[in-house]
Design a protein around this motif. Structure first.
Motif, PDB file in Angstrom:
ATOM      1  N   ARG A 178       0.873  -1.188   0.000  1.00 47.27           N
ATOM      2  CA  ARG A 178       0.000   0.000   0.000  1.00 47.27           C
ATOM      3  C   ARG A 178       0.901   1.226   0.000  1.00 47.27           C
ATOM      4  N   HIS A 179       0.917   1.922  -1.136  1.00 50.67           N
ATOM      5  CA  HIS A 179       1.697   3.146  -1.247  1.00 50.67           C
ATOM      6  C   HIS A 179       1.101   4.024  -2.338  1.00 50.67           C
ATOM      7  N   THR A 187      14.653   8.813   6.524  1.00 50.80           N
ATOM      8  CA  THR A 187      14.890   7.377   6.564  1.00 50.80           C
ATOM      9  C   THR A 187      14.128   6.771   5.395  1.00 50.80           C
ATOM     10  N   PHE A 188      14.844   6.197   4.477  1.00 57.08           N
ATOM     11  CA  PHE A 188      14.210   5.606   3.297  1.00 57.08           C
ATOM     12  C   PHE A 188      13.841   4.153   3.562  1.00 57.08           C
ATOM     13  N   VAL A 189      12.686   3.737   3.077  1.00 57.33           N
ATOM     14  CA  VAL A 189      12.323   2.324   3.049  1.00 57.33           C
ATOM     15  C   VAL A 189      13.179   1.662   1.975  1.00 57.33           C
ATOM     16  N   ILE A 190      13.285   2.327   0.830  1.00 60.65           N
ATOM     17  CA  ILE A 190      14.175   1.927  -0.255  1.00 60.65           C
ATOM     18  C   ILE A 190      14.922   3.178  -0.698  1.00 60.65           C
ATOM     19  N   GLU A 191      16.233   3.154  -0.542  1.00 61.35           N
ATOM     20  CA  GLU A 191      17.075   4.294  -0.910  1.00 61.35           C
ATOM     21  C   GLU A 191      16.896   4.635  -2.391  1.00 61.35           C
ATOM     22  N   PRO A 192      17.102   5.883  -2.767  1.00 61.98           N
ATOM     23  CA  PRO A 192      17.024   6.252  -4.186  1.00 61.98           C
ATOM     24  C   PRO A 192      17.986   5.408  -5.033  1.00 61.98           C
ATOM     25  N   TYR A 193      17.461   4.823  -6.096  1.00 64.00           N
ATOM     26  CA  TYR A 193      18.289   4.032  -7.010  1.00 64.00           C
ATOM     27  C   TYR A 193      17.561   3.863  -8.340  1.00 64.00           C
ATOM     28  N   ILE A 194      18.261   3.261  -9.307  1.00 66.09           N
ATOM     29  CA  ILE A 194      17.680   2.977 -10.619  1.00 66.09           C
ATOM     30  C   ILE A 194      17.217   1.526 -10.617  1.00 66.09           C
ATOM     31  N   ARG A 195      15.917   1.335 -10.840  1.00 67.52           N
ATOM     32  CA  ARG A 195      15.285   0.009 -10.854  1.00 67.52           C
ATOM     33  C   ARG A 195      15.167  -0.475 -12.296  1.00 67.52           C
ATOM     34  N   PHE A 196      15.273  -1.777 -12.484  1.00 69.37           N
ATOM     35  CA  PHE A 196      15.140  -2.420 -13.799  1.00 69.37           C
ATOM     36  C   PHE A 196      16.163  -1.865 -14.796  1.00 69.37           C
ATOM     37  N   LYS A 197      17.375  -1.601 -14.311  1.00 69.32           N
ATOM     38  CA  LYS A 197      18.426  -0.995 -15.129  1.00 69.32           C
ATOM     39  C   LYS A 197      18.664  -1.822 -16.387  1.00 69.32           C
ATOM     40  N   ASP A 250       5.644   8.573   5.620  1.00 71.05           N
ATOM     41  CA  ASP A 250       5.286   9.817   6.301  1.00 71.05           C
ATOM     42  C   ASP A 250       5.210   9.542   7.807  1.00 71.05           C
ATOM     43  N   PRO A 251       4.984  10.556   8.623  1.00 66.68           N
ATOM     44  CA  PRO A 251       4.949  10.345  10.080  1.00 66.68           C
ATOM     45  C   PRO A 251       3.860   9.379  10.550  1.00 66.68           C
ATOM     46  N   SER A 252       2.853   9.105   9.715  1.00 67.31           N
ATOM     47  CA  SER A 252       1.789   8.170  10.077  1.00 67.31           C
ATOM     48  C   SER A 252       1.997   6.789   9.465  1.00 67.31           C
ATOM     49  N   ASN A 253       3.189   6.556   8.917  1.00 69.21           N
ATOM     50  CA  ASN A 253       3.588   5.267   8.365  1.00 69.21           C
ATOM     51  C   ASN A 253       2.999   4.980   6.987  1.00 69.21           C
ATOM     52  N   ASN A 254       2.470   5.998   6.299  1.00 69.44           N
ATOM     53  CA  ASN A 254       2.016   5.822   4.927  1.00 69.44           C
ATOM     54  C   ASN A 254       3.238   5.807   4.018  1.00 69.44           C
ATOM     55  N   ALA A 255       3.315   4.805   3.146  1.00 68.34           N
ATOM     56  CA  ALA A 255       4.450   4.686   2.233  1.00 68.34           C
ATOM     57  C   ALA A 255       4.228   5.568   1.005  1.00 68.34           C
ATOM     58  N   VAL A 256       5.292   6.273   0.621  1.00 71.68           N
ATOM     59  CA  VAL A 256       5.274   7.162  -0.542  1.00 71.68           C
ATOM     60  C   VAL A 256       6.392   6.726  -1.477  1.00 71.68           C
ATOM     61  N   GLU A 257       6.071   6.586  -2.752  1.00 66.15           N
ATOM     62  CA  GLU A 257       7.079   6.291  -3.769  1.00 66.15           C
ATOM     63  C   GLU A 257       7.150   7.464  -4.729  1.00 66.15           C
TER      64      GLU A 257
END
Length: 145
Positions: free
Chosen positions: A78-79, A102-112, A125-132
């Protein structure tokens, strides 16, 4: 931040729970730079890259979401997020890193090197909502197979 959606694409609307409106205001309005729209004691509208997101005060609805394996990472199922230009993505990645995010997944290139190659990062976010936040060098590959 872009304040309007592209003319060819209607803006989406997303409502989500938060445990604290002041914390949501600091995160979305302050850190991410989303202009604030209407608000009440129970919710706040934000302009999220031309789209309307609404933080609703609902502490009992906040919580951790399950993860799914994608490209060797545990992606929060859920994001929500936005697709930016590469320059906007890099500027935001730099800003979030400098702010000590604090990143859940650090910035990177996916499916390179594959169809759909994209820059991505996940954080909560502070309420634990994931943002991509992601970006494509070629936006035409957004839905490519």
């Amino acid at each position: 931040m872009t304040t309007t959606a592209p003319a060819t694409m209607p803006p989406f609307h997303l409502a989500f729970p938060v445990h604290d409106l002041a914390a949501a205001r600091r995160f979305y309005g302050g850190l991410l730079g989303c202009p604030e729209g209407r608000s009440s004691p129970d919710w706040i509208d934000f302009n999220f890259y031309g789209h309307q997101i609404v933080a609703h005060l609902a502490p009992a609805e906040c919580g951790f979401s399950q993860v799914s394996a994608v490209d060797g990472h545990g992606v929060p199922v859920r994001h929500f997020g936005a697709v930016l230009s590469m320059d906007q993505w890099q500027a935001l990645a730099d800003k979030l890193t400098a702010a000590g995010t604090t990143f859940v997944i650090e910035p990177y290139i996916r499916f390179k090197g594959e169809v759909g190659e994209q820059a991505t990062m996940f954080f909560r976010d502070p309420s634990n909502n994931a943002v991509e936040i992601k970006a494509f060098a070629n936006l035409d590959s957004l839905f490519a197979r």
